[in-house]
Design a protein around this motif. Structure first.
Motif, PDB file in Angstrom:
ATOM      1  N   VAL A 249       0.839  -1.204   0.000  1.00 44.58           N
ATOM      2  CA  VAL A 249       0.000   0.000   0.000  1.00 44.58           C
ATOM      3  C   VAL A 249       0.871   1.250   0.000  1.00 44.58           C
ATOM      4  N   LEU A 250       1.918   1.256   0.821  1.00 44.65           N
ATOM      5  CA  LEU A 250       2.817   2.408   0.829  1.00 44.65           C
ATOM      6  C   LEU A 250       3.449   2.612  -0.544  1.00 44.65           C
ATOM      7  N   GLN A 251       3.852   1.528  -1.167  1.00 46.37           N
ATOM      8  CA  GLN A 251       4.455   1.617  -2.495  1.00 46.37           C
ATOM      9  C   GLN A 251       3.503   2.287  -3.478  1.00 46.37           C
ATOM     10  N   ARG A 252       2.243   1.855  -3.483  1.00 43.81           N
ATOM     11  CA  ARG A 252       1.275   2.407  -4.428  1.00 43.81           C
ATOM     12  C   ARG A 252       0.933   3.861  -4.094  1.00 43.81           C
ATOM     13  N   ARG A 253       0.733   4.170  -2.827  1.00 44.06           N
ATOM     14  CA  ARG A 253       0.318   5.522  -2.465  1.00 44.06           C
ATOM     15  C   ARG A 253       1.465   6.528  -2.626  1.00 44.06           C
ATOM     16  N   ILE A 254       2.684   6.093  -2.404  1.00 39.70           N
ATOM     17  CA  ILE A 254       3.829   6.975  -2.673  1.00 39.70           C
ATOM     18  C   ILE A 254       3.809   7.396  -4.141  1.00 39.70           C
ATOM     19  N   ALA A 255       3.565   6.435  -5.019  1.00 40.33           N
ATOM     20  CA  ALA A 255       3.505   6.750  -6.451  1.00 40.33           C
ATOM     21  C   ALA A 255       2.325   7.660  -6.759  1.00 40.33           C
ATOM     22  N   TRP A 256       1.174   7.398  -6.164  1.00 40.48           N
ATOM     23  CA  TRP A 256       0.005   8.257  -6.387  1.00 40.48           C
ATOM     24  C   TRP A 256       0.277   9.701  -5.956  1.00 40.48           C
ATOM     25  N   HIS A 257       1.085   9.866  -4.933  1.00 41.45           N
ATOM     26  CA  HIS A 257       1.414  11.219  -4.469  1.00 41.45           C
ATOM     27  C   HIS A 257       2.499  11.874  -5.322  1.00 41.45           C
ATOM     28  N   GLY A 258       2.998  11.162  -6.323  1.00 38.10           N
ATOM     29  CA  GLY A 258       3.942  11.758  -7.255  1.00 38.10           C
ATOM     30  C   GLY A 258       5.402  11.527  -6.931  1.00 38.10           C
ATOM     31  N   TYR A 259       5.669  10.665  -5.945  1.00 34.63           N
ATOM     32  CA  TYR A 259       7.043  10.335  -5.592  1.00 34.63           C
ATOM     33  C   TYR A 259       7.387   8.961  -6.170  1.00 34.63           C
ATOM     34  N   THR A 260       8.663   8.627  -6.175  1.00 37.84           N
ATOM     35  CA  THR A 260       9.118   7.324  -6.642  1.00 37.84           C
ATOM     36  C   THR A 260       9.320   6.401  -5.443  1.00 37.84           C
ATOM     37  N   PRO A 261       8.574   5.290  -5.362  1.00 37.72           N
ATOM     38  CA  PRO A 261       8.751   4.371  -4.244  1.00 37.72           C
ATOM     39  C   PRO A 261       9.896   3.395  -4.492  1.00 37.72           C
ATOM     40  N   GLU A 262      10.603   3.071  -3.435  1.00 37.07           N
ATOM     41  CA  GLU A 262      11.616   2.022  -3.490  1.00 37.07           C
ATOM     42  C   GLU A 262      11.373   1.110  -2.294  1.00 37.07           C
ATOM     43  N   LEU A 263      11.081  -0.153  -2.566  1.00 42.11           N
ATOM     44  CA  LEU A 263      10.718  -1.110  -1.533  1.00 42.11           C
ATOM     45  C   LEU A 263      11.884  -2.049  -1.275  1.00 42.11           C
ATOM     46  N   LEU A 264      12.360  -2.071  -0.021  1.00 44.28           N
ATOM     47  CA  LEU A 264      13.521  -2.865   0.366  1.00 44.28           C
ATOM     48  C   LEU A 264      13.155  -3.788   1.520  1.00 44.28           C
ATOM     49  N   GLU A 265      13.993  -4.813   1.721  1.00 38.57           N
ATOM     50  CA  GLU A 265      13.800  -5.745   2.827  1.00 38.57           C
ATOM     51  C   GLU A 265      15.032  -5.763   3.709  1.00 38.57           C
ATOM     52  N   TYR A 266      14.796  -5.991   5.007  1.00 38.95           N
ATOM     53  CA  TYR A 266      15.896  -6.286   5.917  1.00 38.95           C
ATOM     54  C   TYR A 266      15.534  -7.544   6.692  1.00 38.95           C
ATOM     55  N   ASN A 267      16.358  -8.589   6.528  1.00 34.48           N
ATOM     56  CA  ASN A 267      16.191  -9.843   7.245  1.00 34.48           C
ATOM     57  C   ASN A 267      17.430 -10.116   8.094  1.00 34.48           C
ATOM     58  N   VAL A 268      17.344 -11.132   8.921  1.00 34.00           N
ATOM     59  CA  VAL A 268      18.444 -11.476   9.830  1.00 34.00           C
ATOM     60  C   VAL A 268      19.744 -11.622   9.044  1.00 34.00           C
ATOM     61  N   GLY A 269      20.773 -10.904   9.475  1.00 33.81           N
ATOM     62  CA  GLY A 269      22.089 -11.007   8.870  1.00 33.81           C
ATOM     63  C   GLY A 269      22.341 -10.083   7.702  1.00 33.81           C
ATOM     64  N   ASP A 270      21.319  -9.365   7.223  1.00 38.30           N
ATOM     65  CA  ASP A 270      21.510  -8.459   6.087  1.00 38.30           C
ATOM     66  C   ASP A 270      22.267  -7.205   6.507  1.00 38.30           C
ATOM     67  N   ASP A 271      22.858  -6.549   5.525  1.00 42.13           N
ATOM     68  CA  ASP A 271      23.367  -5.201   5.741  1.00 42.13           C
ATOM     69  C   ASP A 271      22.182  -4.241   5.829  1.00 42.13           C
ATOM     70  N   TRP A 272      22.315  -3.248   6.700  1.00 43.07           N
ATOM     71  CA  TRP A 272      21.203  -2.313   6.856  1.00 43.07           C
ATOM     72  C   TRP A 272      21.092  -1.413   5.616  1.00 43.07           C
ATOM     73  N   PRO A 273      19.881  -1.259   5.060  1.00 42.31           N
ATOM     74  CA  PRO A 273      19.719  -0.396   3.880  1.00 42.31           C
ATOM     75  C   PRO A 273      20.016   1.065   4.232  1.00 42.31           C
ATOM     76  N   GLU A 274      20.781   1.703   3.402  1.00 44.51           N
ATOM     77  CA  GLU A 274      21.113   3.111   3.633  1.00 44.51           C
ATOM     78  C   GLU A 274      19.947   4.007   3.216  1.00 44.51           C
ATOM     79  N   ASP A 275      19.858   5.139   3.889  1.00 41.92           N
ATOM     80  CA  ASP A 275      18.910   6.200   3.517  1.00 41.92           C
ATOM     81  C   ASP A 275      17.458   5.725   3.527  1.00 41.92           C
ATOM     82  N   ALA A 276      17.094   4.905   4.523  1.00 42.68           N
ATOM     83  CA  ALA A 276      15.697   4.489   4.665  1.00 42.68           C
ATOM     84  C   ALA A 276      14.855   5.682   5.082  1.00 42.68           C
TER      85      ALA A 276
END
Length: 251
Positions: free
Chosen positions: A38-65
């Motif tokens: 829902v966030l992905q779709r509504r971000i786009a509806w508001h005119g922004y570009t959505p980027e959807l990322l995952e963080y699971n056990v052991g992953d590097d933390w995504p920058e600029d969340a």
């Protein structure tokens, strides 16, 4: 393609908003992944570009969340993530204090608190962002819920949990239960609010039926990142139909 579409220039993006799902591999039951969609779709509806990322056990933390969302899980899922969550606790606390918008549901709501003590007596430490404590019981709180909230109007969802959560003075409830149970079987409150953190037991998933919460997260992220929020024109037709249907459901 419609000829009119071919001659209509694409609108320039207002900027990228990055949404990070926290532990979707182990904490993603009752449709909680739908909140990120829902966030992905509504971000786009508001005119922004959505980027959807995952963080699971052991992953590097995504920058600029920009937005953090996390779902529920079984006790076993909480045990799987607890060590990794503790290693990320200082970062997550700092982000919460800085005002990052976050949505945590059910199991991660519990672990964002001080502790979750299971019904067998095992205590899983939380990370203390929220001044809440949760104790597992033999009573299952299950069914449709209506919550009156001062920020988002009537919030609708579905609860299914045996943990009973009590709020400390450092947080305020998301709202007051009009139908259902909420945090516990005694005080009539549902969820918790702290800074820009929204915590709730409501699945279903929560955001498709409650776009006001989704837009709060998006607006807050945009204001933090760009200094202002320029809203678009989201299509709320199906969200409103879903709300009408959910409101008619019995407990």
């Amino acid at each position: 393609m419609n000829p009119a579409e071919a001659t209509t220039p694409a609108r320039a993006s207002k900027g990228t908003i990055r949404v990070v799902q926290l532990y979707p591999r182990d904490m993603n039951i009752y449709g909680d992944w739908g909140n990120a969609l829902v966030l992905q779709r509504r971000i786009a509806w508001h005119g922004y570009t959505p980027e959807l990322l995952e963080y699971n056990v052991g992953d590097d933390w995504p920058e600029d969340a920009d937005i953090l969302v996390g779902g529920g899980g079984q006790d076993s899922g909480q045990l799987i993530i607890q060590d990794d969550l503790q290693t990320r606790a200082p970062l997550l606390k700092a982000l919460a204090e800085e005002g990052m918008p976050m949505l945590v549901i059910c199991g991660l709501y519990q672990l964002f608190g001080r502790f979750f003590k299971t019904h067998t007596g095992t205590e899983i430490p939380g990370i203390g962002i929220l001044d809440v404590e949760t104790r597992g019981t033999d009573e299952r709180l299950i069914g449709n819920v209506k919550v009156a909230t001062p920020e988002f109007g009537e919030v609708l969802g579905y609860e299914n949990h045996s943990g009973q959560t009590t709020l400390g003075p450092g947080v305020r409830p998301l709202g007051t239960v009009a139908k259902g149970t909420g945090n516990n079987s005694s005080d009539g409150h549902e969820g918790a609010r702290y800074r820009n953190v929204v915590a709730s037991y409501l699945h279903g998933s929560l955001l498709p039926k409650n776009p006001a919460i989704a837009d709060f997260l998006i607006r807050t992220a945009a204001e933090r990142k760009f200094g202002t929020f320029a809203p678009g024109e989201p299509d709320d037709h199906f969200a409103e139909l879903a709300r009408q249907h959910a409101a008619r459901r019995p407990r």
